[in-house]
Enzyme design. Structure first.
Site, PDB file in Angstrom:
ATOM      1  N   TYR A  44      45.013  38.029  39.747  1.00 51.96           N
ATOM      2  CA  TYR A  44      44.822  38.079  38.413  1.00 51.96           C
ATOM      3  C   TYR A  44      45.949  38.767  37.685  1.00 51.96           C
ATOM      4  CZ  TYR A  44      39.968  36.412  39.797  1.00 51.96           C
ATOM      5  OH  TYR A  44      39.034  35.955  40.237  1.00 51.96           O
ATOM      6  N   HIS A 127      39.429  35.035  49.478  1.00 48.47           N
ATOM      7  CA  HIS A 127      39.765  34.480  48.107  1.00 48.47           C
ATOM      8  C   HIS A 127      40.456  33.214  48.420  1.00 48.47           C
ATOM      9  CE1 HIS A 127      41.597  34.822  43.835  1.00 48.47           C
ATOM     10  NE2 HIS A 127      40.393  34.045  43.868  1.00 48.47           N
TER      11      HIS A 127
END
Length: 305
Positions: A44, A127
């Site tokens: 992010y 992830h």
């Protein structure tokens, strides 16, 4: 974990940039409104989200919040210049490199801890291992198990936008939690038949993310995207029929979208990305508003069209 969690992708300048002040104000509003679950990732904003949430929580009592971050993408310094090409409005100072190896996982968490300013992480999520099953299950998971035994992390999870591989992780490892994005919503309940009962049976907690399916369910007048691409007409029609049913019960479509996943006993929390203090206040108010039980029976007809 609180039932509503703060998704920190917007803190990494997802799609458009936030000022440091606006990011800090959004997290402060989350805290003031009782949110104690915060989810971030190196992905992010090339580490910006981790730095911002770490700073925002730095003076909060450590025992009073749960923080999750992720492994699987290493950030490698780059001198290519330009802007990030993966949806975040940040300079392309680093390149993301897929790495689910033992050394990669340990390096990733060491770097995350430095950005966060913490000495431990509550939940480490593998992830998006969609194309890396073998490495993720044979190397990433054992590496996280070592770190869990060392006390660097408290819990191990996997976060994905699909449910079949999450089910494989639940069956073949002792993960503590999963983050299921977009697959248990008003418009997509594909995880309901197999994954959620499996999690309930194995005692694996489920955090539902992507409850708005990237935007189509985020407003009472459905529009925009579904799973990050323009919503097809048939889904827009379904969402609009759902909005009409919600309105007949005195409920908005976003309110129903937030509440729906939490009705399943396997789902402990939802995580929602929020760009501002005002969005935080709006979503916490929606979560606090009662929903008539009859709404769900009426929506079920449209859900299964």
């Amino acid at each position: 974990m609180t039932r509503l969690g703060y998704g920190c992708a917007p803190l990494g300048n997802l799609f458009t940039a936030l000022t440091d002040e606006d990011a800090s104000a959004a997290v402060a509003a989350a805290w003031e409104n009782g949110i104690r679950l915060f989810d971030t990732a190196p992905h992010y904003g090339l580490g910006l989200s981790e730095r911002r949430i770490g700073e925002a929580l730095r003076h909060r009592p450590r025992a009073e919040f749960t923080l999750s971050t992720k492994v699987g993408r290493l950030l490698v310094p780059s001198d290519g210049g330009g802007r990030d090409d993966q949806g975040f409005d940040v300079p392309a100072t680093h390149t993301r490199v897929w790495d689910f190896s033992r050394d990669g996982v340990r390096r990733s968490l060491t770097e995350s801890l430095a950005r966060l300013g913490l000495d431990s992480i509550d939940v480490a999520l593998i992830h998006d291992p969609d194309h890396h099953w073998k490495e993720a299950v044979a190397e990433a998971f054992p590496a996280l198990a070592e770190l869990r035994a060392e006390g660097v992390i408290k819990s191990i999870g996997v976060g994905m936008n699909q449910w079949p591989m999450l089910a494989d992780f639940v069956r073949e490892t002792d993960v503590d939690t999963i983050m299921l994005a977009g697959r248990y919503t008003l418009l997509d309940q594909s995880a309901a038949a197999e994954l959620l009962p499996l999690c309930a049976e194995r005692g694996v907690s489920v955090v539902a993310a992507g409850v708005f399916n990237s935007g189509i369910l985020a407003t009472h007048d459905p529009k925009g995207t579904y799973n990050y691409v323009p919503a097809p007409p048939e889904l827009l029609d379904r969402a609009r029929r759902m909005a009409s049913i919600c309105e007949a019960h005195g409920v908005t479509l976003p309110q129903a979208a937030l509440a729906f996943p939490l009705r399943h006993p396997a789902v402990s929390s939802i995580v929602v990305g929020m760009r501002s203090a005002e969005e935080v206040r709006q979503n916490t108010a929606l979560m606090a508003s009662p929903i008539p039980e009859a709404l769900w029976d009426d929506l079920a007809v449209v859900e299964h069209d």
